[in-house]
Design an enzyme around this catalytic site. Structure first.
Site, PDB file in Angstrom:
ATOM      1  N   GLU A 282       0.821  -1.214   0.000  1.00 58.23           N
ATOM      2  CA  GLU A 282       0.000   0.000   0.000  1.00 58.23           C
ATOM      3  C   GLU A 282       0.855   1.263   0.000  1.00 58.23           C
ATOM      4  O   GLU A 282       1.883   1.302   0.661  1.00 58.23           O
ATOM      5  CB  GLU A 282      -0.876  -0.050   1.262  1.00 58.23           C
ATOM      6  CG  GLU A 282      -1.989   0.958   1.271  1.00 58.23           C
ATOM      7  CD  GLU A 282      -2.884   0.811   2.505  1.00 58.23           C
ATOM      8  OE1 GLU A 282      -3.215  -0.333   2.888  1.00 58.23           O
ATOM      9  OE2 GLU A 282      -3.224   1.848   3.081  1.00 58.23           O
TER      10      GLU A 282
ATOM     11  N   GLU B 213      -2.802  10.907   2.773  1.00 58.42           N
ATOM     12  CA  GLU B 213      -3.977  11.126   3.626  1.00 58.42           C
ATOM     13  C   GLU B 213      -3.971  12.534   4.196  1.00 58.42           C
ATOM     14  O   GLU B 213      -2.923  13.077   4.540  1.00 58.42           O
ATOM     15  CB  GLU B 213      -4.025  10.096   4.775  1.00 58.42           C
ATOM     16  CG  GLU B 213      -4.565   8.763   4.296  1.00 58.42           C
ATOM     17  CD  GLU B 213      -4.615   7.693   5.374  1.00 58.42           C
ATOM     18  OE1 GLU B 213      -5.648   7.043   5.519  1.00 58.42           O
ATOM     19  OE2 GLU B 213      -3.588   7.518   6.060  1.00 58.42           O
TER      20      GLU B 213
END
Ligand SMILES: *[C@@H]1O[C@H](CO)[C@@H](O)[C@H](O)[C@H]1NC(C)=O
Ligand SMILES: *[C@@H]1O[C@H](CO)[C@@H](O)[C@H](O)[C@H]1NC(C)=O
Ligand SMILES: *[C@@H]1O[C@H](CO)[C@@H](O)[C@H](O)[C@H]1NC(C)=O
Ligand SMILES: *[C@@H]1O[C@H](CO)[C@@H](O)[C@H](O)[C@H]1NC(C)=O
Ligand SMILES: *[C@@H]1O[C@H](CO)[C@@H](O)[C@H](O)[C@H]1NC(C)=O
Ligand SMILES: *[C@@H]1O[C@H](CO)[C@@H](O)[C@H](O)[C@H]1NC(C)=O
Ligand SMILES: *[C@@H]1O[C@H](CO)[C@@H](O)[C@H](O)[C@H]1NC(C)=O
Ligand SMILES: *[C@@H]1O[C@H](CO)[C@@H](O)[C@H](O)[C@H]1NC(C)=O
Ligand SMILES: *[C@@H]1O[C@H](CO)[C@@H](O)[C@H](O)[C@H]1NC(C)=O
Ligand SMILES: *[C@@H]1O[C@H](CO)[C@@H](O)[C@H](O)[C@H]1NC(C)=O
Length: 362
Positions: free
Chosen positions: A121, A125
């Site tokens: 991943e 964010e």
């Protein structure tokens, strides 16, 4: 006119049953999985109400899309809202450009993520109450080696304007760029410790969405990370994405895990043409446009046949809808099981809520 509308409805019903397909759940570190469809090209999506995401390349994994004149919006209106999408294609090394205006608000997380089947991943964010920051993060095989999350200072408020957040990902290094400035580099060596390498190195999908990390149901640590509890009454909170560029550094039809190591050397690039690329290059014509372009003879033939079928069509339509609903439920269960297994917090939260909602609905 009425008849052509009826035909259009029939065609649409048929097309929608054909294109409804499920991606099979599979953990390549443990199982032999079917290969991942490759993007195999570079493509830019400019998003707006008049230029919406194509369903060939993208799927809505939760909630509803909220288009504006110049972007795609992901909105939290109320508790349990967390609209998200994912790409149906994979890239195997590549460059991603996300033009994002993050959502404001305590407890509101905007996110754009690359994620592979074995849970490698690469994240961006934004915590809504920290407009002057963005966070970068990465994971290998769903595991975290210490301190993978970093908070970066920005030169302007991420919730007020669109900025260019770019990820560069090749076999040597990962880079996070902000409006042309390099914020962070992680090398393959950085991601390796004495127990192995945790560098993200398997074909990834793109996932985007917004979620209430500060919902009171969440663990305290997560609420603090999310900038405190979310105030649903002060919403709605919307994250906007105006443009996405995806560049696949590999070229082929599919990417195939040839063993359970999760190493990039084990990923075979299956030669051939990418189905997604072909679809993206097609000129998309609406049913009405196709109808308009048909010859008079074809139209009459279709009207005659369609009129005869309309009666049976209604019955078939009814049957297929009931069947669709059953299939829908099965897909929902598959998806739900999938999400429960995944590390991504956003998806874990969605899965938890789905489970609760499901129990309440029954
Ligand atoms: C693989 O399967 C084993 C045994 O069922 C399980 O313990 C392990 O967690 C699984 N690993 C992954 C990455 O799913
Ligand atoms: C997408 O938007 C960019 C920047 O606004 C523009 O340069 C480009 O021409 C657009 N592409 C398409 C296909 O509309
Ligand atoms: C779309 O976004 C606007 C602005 O945030 C919001 O008022 C509206 O409720 C959203 N609509 C949906 C369907 O989420
Ligand atoms: C960033 O913008 C939001 C509105 O979107 C505002 O509430 C917040 O105070 C701003 N943050 C900073 C540090 O200026
Ligand atoms: C290396 O990182 C992995 C993944 O997080 C972790 O499980 C393992 O304990 C680490 N090993 C050492 C020796 O630090
Ligand atoms: C961000 O700014 C703060 C305060 O100026 C500073 O302490 C911190 O090191 C900066 N963070 C990064 C990643 O540069
Ligand atoms: C976005 O940033 C990347 C990295 O700096 C750059 O290569 C790219 O050209 C930028 N895109 C646009 C549309 O400016
Ligand atoms: C993918 O790899 C598996 C395991 O090596 C193999 O059995 C399968 O035939 C491969 N599929 C394709 C399409 O190459
Ligand atoms: C997986 O496949 C790669 C490429 O063929 C090979 O180098 C590697 O040794 C294999 N790993 C395992 C655990 O079989
Ligand atoms: C791939 O597409 C090209 C151009 O459209 C075509 O010439 C070629 O035959 C295709 N290859 C396969 C394996 O289908």
């Amino acid at each position: 006119m009425v008849r052509s509308a009826m035909i259009a409805a029939l065609v649409a019903a048929f097309v929608s049953t054909v294109s409804a397909q499920t991606s099979t759940e599979c953990q390549p570190l443990n199982e032999t999985c079917s290969p991942d469809p490759a993007l195999s090209t570079t493509h830019t999506w400019n998003l707006s109400s008049s230029s919406q995401l194509d369903t060939t390349a993208w799927s809505i994994t939760n909630g509803v899309m909220n288009y504006t004149e110049d972007a795609l919006g992901f909105t939290i209106n109320k508790k349990m809202d967390s609209p998200t999408i994912r790409s149906n294609f994979y890239i195997f090394w590549g460059r991603m450009e996300y033009h994002v205006r993050a959502a404001p608000g305590h407890g509101v997380i905007s996110s754009v993520v690359l994620e592979s089947d074995d849970l490698d991943e690469v994240d961006w964010e934004w915590v809504g109450s920290e407009g002057m920051h963005v966070q970068s993060n990465w994971f290998g095989k769903g595991q975290t080696i210490a301190n993978t999350g970093v908070t970066h200072n920005l030169t302007s408020n991420a919730t007020l304007d669109f900025h260019n957040y770019t990820t560069w990902w090749d076999s040597d290094k990962l880079e996070w760029w902000y409006d042309g400035t390099l914020l962070r580099t992680v090398t393959y060596e950085d991601a390796t410790n004495s127990s192995g390498t945790w560098y993200p190195q398997t074909p990834v999908t793109i996932r985007m969405g917004i979620w209430p990390g500060g919902d009171p149901s969440q663990p305290e640590g997560r609420i603090i990370w999310a900038g405190g509890e979310i105030d649903y009454n002060a919403g709605p909170y919307t994250m906007y994405v105006s443009q996405i560029l995806a560049q696949d550094f590999s070229t082929g039809k599919e990417y195939n895990y040839t063993n359970h190591s999760g190493d990039w050397q084990s990923i075979a690039i299956v030669p051939g043409n990418s189905t997604i690329e072909k679809e993206l290059n097609k000129v998309h014509l609406s049913t009405a446009q196709k109808w308009d372009r048909m010859s008079e003879g074809s139209r009459i033939a279709i009207i005659v046949v369609a009129s005869a079928v309309v009666g049976t069509g209604a019955i078939v339509f009814l049957f297929c809808c009931i069947r669709q609903r059953r299939i829908g439920k099965r897909e929902w269960n598959i998806q739900n099981n999938k999400w429960v297994e995944e590390r991504t917090e956003m998806m874990n939260m969605q899965a938890e809520w789905r489970q609760k909602g499901y129990v309440e609905m029954k």
